[in-house]
Design a protein around this motif. Structure first.
Motif, PDB file in Angstrom:
ATOM      1  N   VAL A  15     -64.680 -16.357  31.412  1.00 41.93           N
ATOM      2  CA  VAL A  15     -66.036 -16.001  31.835  1.00 41.93           C
ATOM      3  C   VAL A  15     -66.496 -17.036  32.860  1.00 41.93           C
ATOM      4  N   GLY A  16     -67.051 -16.558  33.963  1.00 45.00           N
ATOM      5  CA  GLY A  16     -67.505 -17.444  35.043  1.00 45.00           C
ATOM      6  C   GLY A  16     -66.521 -17.533  36.196  1.00 45.00           C
ATOM      7  N   ASP A  17     -65.267 -17.123  35.957  1.00 44.84           N
ATOM      8  CA  ASP A  17     -64.262 -17.118  37.024  1.00 44.84           C
ATOM      9  C   ASP A  17     -64.474 -15.910  37.932  1.00 44.84           C
ATOM     10  N   ILE A  18     -63.893 -15.982  39.107  1.00 43.51           N
ATOM     11  CA  ILE A  18     -63.864 -14.850  40.025  1.00 43.51           C
ATOM     12  C   ILE A  18     -62.417 -14.385  40.073  1.00 43.51           C
ATOM     13  N   TYR A  19     -62.237 -13.080  39.863  1.00 44.90           N
ATOM     14  CA  TYR A  19     -60.890 -12.534  39.855  1.00 44.90           C
ATOM     15  C   TYR A  19     -60.817 -11.268  40.701  1.00 44.90           C
ATOM     16  N   GLU A  20     -59.603 -10.912  41.098  1.00 44.41           N
ATOM     17  CA  GLU A  20     -59.355  -9.685  41.849  1.00 44.41           C
ATOM     18  C   GLU A  20     -59.058  -8.576  40.847  1.00 44.41           C
ATOM     19  N   PRO A  26     -63.274  -8.689  44.603  1.00 38.53           N
ATOM     20  CA  PRO A  26     -63.533  -9.926  43.881  1.00 38.53           C
ATOM     21  C   PRO A  26     -64.628  -9.630  42.855  1.00 38.53           C
ATOM     22  N   VAL A  27     -64.388 -10.022  41.617  1.00 36.55           N
ATOM     23  CA  VAL A  27     -65.291  -9.710  40.515  1.00 36.55           C
ATOM     24  C   VAL A  27     -65.674 -11.003  39.801  1.00 36.55           C
ATOM     25  N   GLY A  42     -66.746  -7.455  34.556  1.00 34.99           N
ATOM     26  CA  GLY A  42     -67.618  -8.237  35.417  1.00 34.99           C
ATOM     27  C   GLY A  42     -68.318  -7.395  36.455  1.00 34.99           C
ATOM     28  N   ILE A  43     -68.850  -8.092  37.450  1.00 36.35           N
ATOM     29  CA  ILE A  43     -69.647  -7.495  38.520  1.00 36.35           C
ATOM     30  C   ILE A  43     -68.938  -7.715  39.851  1.00 36.35           C
ATOM     31  N   SER A  44     -68.781  -6.627  40.632  1.00 37.67           N
ATOM     32  CA  SER A  44     -68.161  -6.740  41.947  1.00 37.67           C
ATOM     33  C   SER A  44     -69.008  -7.620  42.854  1.00 37.67           C
ATOM     34  N   LEU A  45     -68.367  -8.547  43.536  1.00 41.72           N
ATOM     35  CA  LEU A  45     -69.063  -9.392  44.507  1.00 41.72           C
ATOM     36  C   LEU A  45     -69.054  -8.752  45.889  1.00 41.72           C
ATOM     37  N   ILE A  64     -59.588 -15.810  42.223  1.00 39.97           N
ATOM     38  CA  ILE A  64     -59.873 -15.921  43.654  1.00 39.97           C
ATOM     39  C   ILE A  64     -60.739 -17.158  43.856  1.00 39.97           C
ATOM     40  N   PRO A  65     -60.312 -18.063  44.732  1.00 38.61           N
ATOM     41  CA  PRO A  65     -61.144 -19.233  45.022  1.00 38.61           C
ATOM     42  C   PRO A  65     -62.442 -18.823  45.717  1.00 38.61           C
ATOM     43  N   VAL A  66     -63.522 -19.490  45.377  1.00 35.49           N
ATOM     44  CA  VAL A  66     -64.829 -19.198  45.967  1.00 35.49           C
ATOM     45  C   VAL A  66     -64.771 -19.259  47.488  1.00 35.49           C
ATOM     46  N   VAL A  67     -64.005 -20.173  48.040  1.00 32.45           N
ATOM     47  CA  VAL A  67     -63.937 -20.326  49.495  1.00 32.45           C
ATOM     48  C   VAL A  67     -63.375 -19.099  50.196  1.00 32.45           C
ATOM     49  N   ASP A  68     -62.651 -18.244  49.473  1.00 29.83           N
ATOM     50  CA  ASP A  68     -62.078 -17.036  50.072  1.00 29.83           C
ATOM     51  C   ASP A  68     -63.027 -15.837  50.064  1.00 29.83           C
ATOM     52  N   LEU A  69     -64.124 -15.927  49.340  1.00 23.16           N
ATOM     53  CA  LEU A  69     -65.017 -14.781  49.174  1.00 23.16           C
ATOM     54  C   LEU A  69     -65.611 -14.259  50.472  1.00 23.16           C
ATOM     55  N   VAL A  70     -66.060 -15.134  51.349  1.00 24.26           N
ATOM     56  CA  VAL A  70     -66.692 -14.694  52.601  1.00 24.26           C
ATOM     57  C   VAL A  70     -65.705 -13.883  53.431  1.00 24.26           C
TER      58      VAL A  70
END
Length: 93
Positions: A15-20, A26-27, A42-45, A64-70
């Protein structure tokens, strides 16, 4: 879940992680149901859709690393195509 490697959740997503997820979104992980298997929810970003759920063992989600989200958000189709090619080639890291 303990810190030991769990074969039902090979990526160790918490919980709290971002995953594909299975749709390459990214969720943000909001819940883990480990009653038998391990189902990540989770919730789609990308578009805010929820609940988005994947089986941690059979769907093969990755962190998924936060830096890759953008970059992912700017070109989700390109990201999905690249990931599909990686999976076909057997490189899911």
């Amino acid at each position: 879940m303990s810190d030991a490697k769990d074969s039902r959740n090979p990526a160790g997503i918490r919980v709290g992680d971002i995953y594909e997820d299975c749709s390459f979104h990214p969720v943000f992980c909001t819940e883990i149901d480990d009653d038998g298997g391990v189902v990540l929810s989770g919730i789609s970003l990308i578009d805010g859709s929820y609940p988005r759920s994947c089986d941690a063992q059979h769907c093969g989600p990755i962190r998924i690393p936060v830096v890759d989200l953008v970059a992912i958000k700017q070109d989700l189709n390109g990201y999905a195509l690249r990931r599909k090619a990686e999976l076909r080639a057997g490189d899911n890291t």
